[in-house]
Design a protein around this motif. Structure first.
Motif, PDB file in Angstrom:
ATOM      1  N   ALA A   1       0.865  -1.180   0.000  1.00  0.00           N
ATOM      2  CA  ALA A   1       0.000   0.000   0.000  1.00  0.00           C
ATOM      3  C   ALA A   1       0.895   1.222   0.000  1.00  0.00           C
ATOM      4  O   ALA A   1       2.052   1.177   0.434  1.00  0.00           O
ATOM      5  CB  ALA A   1      -0.921   0.010   1.217  1.00  0.00           C
ATOM      6  N   ARG A   2       0.372   2.328  -0.523  1.00  0.00           N
ATOM      7  CA  ARG A   2       1.108   3.597  -0.522  1.00  0.00           C
ATOM      8  C   ARG A   2       0.559   4.477   0.595  1.00  0.00           C
ATOM      9  O   ARG A   2      -0.659   4.640   0.735  1.00  0.00           O
ATOM     10  CB  ARG A   2       0.970   4.278  -1.874  1.00  0.00           C
ATOM     11  N   LEU A   3       1.466   5.059   1.389  1.00  0.00           N
ATOM     12  CA  LEU A   3       1.086   5.986   2.443  1.00  0.00           C
ATOM     13  C   LEU A   3       1.817   7.295   2.208  1.00  0.00           C
ATOM     14  O   LEU A   3       3.053   7.319   2.135  1.00  0.00           O
ATOM     15  CB  LEU A   3       1.441   5.423   3.823  1.00  0.00           C
ATOM     16  N   VAL A   4       1.066   8.380   2.094  1.00  0.00           N
ATOM     17  CA  VAL A   4       1.636   9.707   1.893  1.00  0.00           C
ATOM     18  C   VAL A   4       1.193  10.588   3.053  1.00  0.00           C
ATOM     19  O   VAL A   4      -0.012  10.736   3.298  1.00  0.00           O
ATOM     20  CB  VAL A   4       1.189  10.324   0.553  1.00  0.00           C
ATOM     21  N   VAL A   5       2.154  11.154   3.765  1.00  0.00           N
ATOM     22  CA  VAL A   5       1.859  12.040   4.896  1.00  0.00           C
ATOM     23  C   VAL A   5       2.172  13.469   4.484  1.00  0.00           C
ATOM     24  O   VAL A   5       3.270  13.753   3.976  1.00  0.00           O
ATOM     25  CB  VAL A   5       2.672  11.653   6.140  1.00  0.00           C
ATOM     26  N   ARG A   6       1.209  14.380   4.705  1.00  0.00           N
ATOM     27  CA  ARG A   6       1.352  15.784   4.328  1.00  0.00           C
ATOM     28  C   ARG A   6       1.235  16.665   5.574  1.00  0.00           C
ATOM     29  O   ARG A   6       0.246  16.588   6.293  1.00  0.00           O
ATOM     30  CB  ARG A   6       0.286  16.158   3.289  1.00  0.00           C
ATOM     31  N   HIS A   7       2.245  17.491   5.787  1.00  0.00           N
ATOM     32  CA  HIS A   7       2.253  18.400   6.935  1.00  0.00           C
ATOM     33  C   HIS A   7       1.606  19.709   6.489  1.00  0.00           C
ATOM     34  O   HIS A   7       2.214  20.532   5.804  1.00  0.00           O
ATOM     35  CB  HIS A   7       3.689  18.634   7.387  1.00  0.00           C
ATOM     36  N   THR A   8       0.341  19.899   6.860  1.00  0.00           N
ATOM     37  CA  THR A   8      -0.394  21.114   6.506  1.00  0.00           C
ATOM     38  C   THR A   8      -1.014  21.729   7.758  1.00  0.00           C
ATOM     39  O   THR A   8      -2.143  22.229   7.731  1.00  0.00           O
ATOM     40  CB  THR A   8      -1.474  20.813   5.440  1.00  0.00           C
ATOM     41  N   ALA A   9      -0.254  21.701   8.843  1.00  0.00           N
ATOM     42  CA  ALA A   9      -0.727  22.241  10.118  1.00  0.00           C
ATOM     43  C   ALA A   9       0.211  23.339  10.603  1.00  0.00           C
ATOM     44  O   ALA A   9       1.384  23.391  10.227  1.00  0.00           O
ATOM     45  CB  ALA A   9      -0.814  21.133  11.164  1.00  0.00           C
ATOM     46  N   ALA A  10      -0.325  24.232  11.450  1.00  0.00           N
ATOM     47  CA  ALA A  10       0.498  25.252  12.100  1.00  0.00           C
ATOM     48  C   ALA A  10       1.216  24.589  13.264  1.00  0.00           C
ATOM     49  O   ALA A  10       0.756  24.597  14.405  1.00  0.00           O
ATOM     50  CB  ALA A  10      -0.367  26.410  12.578  1.00  0.00           C
ATOM     51  N   ALA A  11       2.335  23.973  12.951  1.00  0.00           N
ATOM     52  CA  ALA A  11       3.094  23.201  13.932  1.00  0.00           C
ATOM     53  C   ALA A  11       4.536  23.130  13.463  1.00  0.00           C
ATOM     54  O   ALA A  11       4.816  23.261  12.262  1.00  0.00           O
ATOM     55  CB  ALA A  11       2.507  21.799  14.084  1.00  0.00           C
ATOM     56  N   PRO A  12       5.472  22.920  14.375  1.00  0.00           N
ATOM     57  CA  PRO A  12       6.877  22.775  13.969  1.00  0.00           C
ATOM     58  C   PRO A  12       7.103  21.453  13.251  1.00  0.00           C
ATOM     59  O   PRO A  12       6.161  20.689  13.004  1.00  0.00           O
ATOM     60  CB  PRO A  12       7.621  22.827  15.309  1.00  0.00           C
ATOM     61  N   ALA A  13       8.358  21.177  12.933  1.00  0.00           N
ATOM     62  CA  ALA A  13       8.710  19.926  12.277  1.00  0.00           C
ATOM     63  C   ALA A  13       8.268  18.741  13.121  1.00  0.00           C
ATOM     64  O   ALA A  13       8.294  18.784  14.352  1.00  0.00           O
ATOM     65  CB  ALA A  13      10.219  19.864  12.037  1.00  0.00           C
TER      66      ALA A  13
ATOM     67  N   PHE B   1      -3.631   9.257   1.608  1.00  0.00           N
ATOM     68  CA  PHE B   1      -2.992  10.557   1.781  1.00  0.00           C
ATOM     69  C   PHE B   1      -3.502  11.150   3.099  1.00  0.00           C
ATOM     70  O   PHE B   1      -4.697  11.433   3.236  1.00  0.00           O
ATOM     71  CB  PHE B   1      -3.328  11.472   0.606  1.00  0.00           C
ATOM     72  N   VAL B   2      -2.603  11.300   4.051  1.00  0.00           N
ATOM     73  CA  VAL B   2      -2.970  11.756   5.393  1.00  0.00           C
ATOM     74  C   VAL B   2      -2.519  13.208   5.547  1.00  0.00           C
ATOM     75  O   VAL B   2      -1.328  13.516   5.397  1.00  0.00           O
ATOM     76  CB  VAL B   2      -2.332  10.873   6.475  1.00  0.00           C
ATOM     77  N   HIS B   3      -3.478  14.094   5.853  1.00  0.00           N
ATOM     78  CA  HIS B   3      -3.196  15.519   5.995  1.00  0.00           C
ATOM     79  C   HIS B   3      -3.293  15.920   7.461  1.00  0.00           C
ATOM     80  O   HIS B   3      -4.349  15.753   8.079  1.00  0.00           O
ATOM     81  CB  HIS B   3      -4.191  16.336   5.173  1.00  0.00           C
ATOM     82  N   ALA B   4      -2.196  16.414   8.016  1.00  0.00           N
ATOM     83  CA  ALA B   4      -2.239  16.983   9.363  1.00  0.00           C
ATOM     84  C   ALA B   4      -2.704  18.423   9.250  1.00  0.00           C
ATOM     85  O   ALA B   4      -2.149  19.213   8.482  1.00  0.00           O
ATOM     86  CB  ALA B   4      -0.855  16.930  10.008  1.00  0.00           C
ATOM     87  N   ILE B   5      -3.765  18.787   9.986  1.00  0.00           N
ATOM     88  CA  ILE B   5      -4.319  20.134   9.911  1.00  0.00           C
ATOM     89  C   ILE B   5      -4.495  20.694  11.323  1.00  0.00           C
ATOM     90  O   ILE B   5      -4.409  19.967  12.314  1.00  0.00           O
ATOM     91  CB  ILE B   5      -5.674  20.156   9.170  1.00  0.00           C
ATOM     92  N   GLY B   6      -4.772  21.990  11.392  1.00  0.00           N
ATOM     93  CA  GLY B   6      -5.045  22.634  12.665  1.00  0.00           C
ATOM     94  C   GLY B   6      -3.847  23.401  13.189  1.00  0.00           C
ATOM     95  O   GLY B   6      -2.894  23.704  12.463  1.00  0.00           O
ATOM     96  N   SER B   7      -3.886  23.711  14.476  1.00  0.00           N
ATOM     97  CA  SER B   7      -2.877  24.538  15.113  1.00  0.00           C
ATOM     98  C   SER B   7      -2.383  23.882  16.397  1.00  0.00           C
ATOM     99  O   SER B   7      -3.184  23.520  17.267  1.00  0.00           O
ATOM    100  CB  SER B   7      -3.456  25.922  15.442  1.00  0.00           C
ATOM    101  N   ALA B   8      -1.049  23.762  16.510  1.00  0.00           N
ATOM    102  CA  ALA B   8      -0.485  23.215  17.739  1.00  0.00           C
ATOM    103  C   ALA B   8      -0.740  24.152  18.911  1.00  0.00           C
ATOM    104  O   ALA B   8      -1.055  23.711  20.023  1.00  0.00           O
ATOM    105  CB  ALA B   8       1.013  22.980  17.566  1.00  0.00           C
ATOM    106  N   ALA B   9      -0.625  25.467  18.692  1.00  0.00           N
ATOM    107  CA  ALA B   9      -0.819  26.440  19.766  1.00  0.00           C
ATOM    108  C   ALA B   9      -2.242  26.396  20.308  1.00  0.00           C
ATOM    109  O   ALA B   9      -2.466  26.592  21.508  1.00  0.00           O
ATOM    110  CB  ALA B   9      -0.484  27.841  19.268  1.00  0.00           C
TER     111      ALA B   9
END
Length: 265
Positions: free
Chosen positions: A130-142, A199-207
């Motif tokens: 299976a293919r897993l793609v992770v996308r960092h699209t959140a207001a968060a550090p690395a 395709f997994v998208h991280a969203i939102g804000s860490a703060a």
């Protein structure tokens, strides 16, 4: 068809996407849309007609077959009656034939709303994989991504993505602050079926402590000839010539500016 035609325009304000030169009026682009800007439900108008009511953060649309060609789009606060008042966002959008992509409205690392288009890899997946793609699209550090407690992606920053090929099956994954054991998201169970791309998208804000993930799964990517990608319109060989050129998007109500940019892999 009208509601389908609008979905890419929800977040692709000013998108100019060039593809192969041979196209007909009947050809379409296949589009997935992720609304990842917190606390901003909107009504979407396309070519002067309301197409989606109350499009909520954390929700998705797709797969959408968008007729190739230009469209005018305006976003109004969902609380505004019948699109009255100044739009939150308005832009022209031109979609090509044959593209397969996800358009993400999200926060950048500085918590400003932005737009990022991602090309979806819908190439064949080997048997048993299976293919897993992770996308960092959140207001968060690395961040690091762990599967089964072991890091598989390290130092991912906004708006980057990382692709993995993994054995098919159910896995437990979480997201931690890079180089630490501090969990930012998860753990969550992911069902990675054979012949799929998730395709997994991280969203939102860490703060603001509202981080979450929004997955999209495309099926039918088996290496066997019988495998047909569900809802996709891009042959595997077409991806190298796909060009994303995204222009500016005006945000009127907030006095800020959305920007769009191709995502780095």
């Amino acid at each position: 068809m009208r509601w389908k035609a609008m979905a890419v325009a929800v977040v692709c304000g000013g998108c100019a996407i060039a593809a192969a030169p041979v196209a007909t009026a009947q050809q379409t682009a296949t589009v997935y849309v992720v609304h990842g800007v917190p606390d901003t439900p909107v009504d979407v108008y396309v070519d002067g007609q309301r197409a989606i009511d109350d499009f909520q953060p954390g929700s998705t649309q797709g797969p959408l077959q968008l007729p190739a060609g230009p469209h005018k789009v305006a976003l109004f606060a969902a609380t505004a009656p019948d699109g009255s008042g100044a739009p939150v966002l308005q832009a022209d959008a031109n979609a090509p034939a044959g593209a397969n992509l996800t358009i993400v409205a999200h926060l950048n690392a500085q918590e400003a709303p932005t737009i990022t288009p991602f090309v979806n890899d819908v190439g064949p997946v080997p048997a048993g994989q299976a293919r897993l793609v992770v996308r960092h699209t959140a207001a968060a550090p690395a961040v690091d991504v762990r599967v089964g407690g072991k890091p598989v992606i390290q130092g991912l920053t906004n708006p980057q993505q990382k692709e993995l090929q993994v054995p098919a099956g159910t896995v437990s994954a979480d997201v931690t602050l890079a180089g630490t054991g501090t969990v930012a998201i998860g753990p969550a169970e992911l069902d990675l079926a054979e012949g799929t791309a998730t395709f997994v998208h991280a969203i939102g804000s860490a703060a603001k402590q509202n981080l979450r993930v929004v997955p999209i799964t495309i099926t039918g990517l088996h290496s066997a000839p019988s495998g047909v990608p569900a809802g996709t319109g891009t042959p595997a060989g077409a991806l190298p010539w796909l060009l994303l050129a995204v222009t500016g998007v005006g945000v009127l109500a907030a006095g800020r500016r959305f920007t769009g940019r191709p995502a780095a892999g």
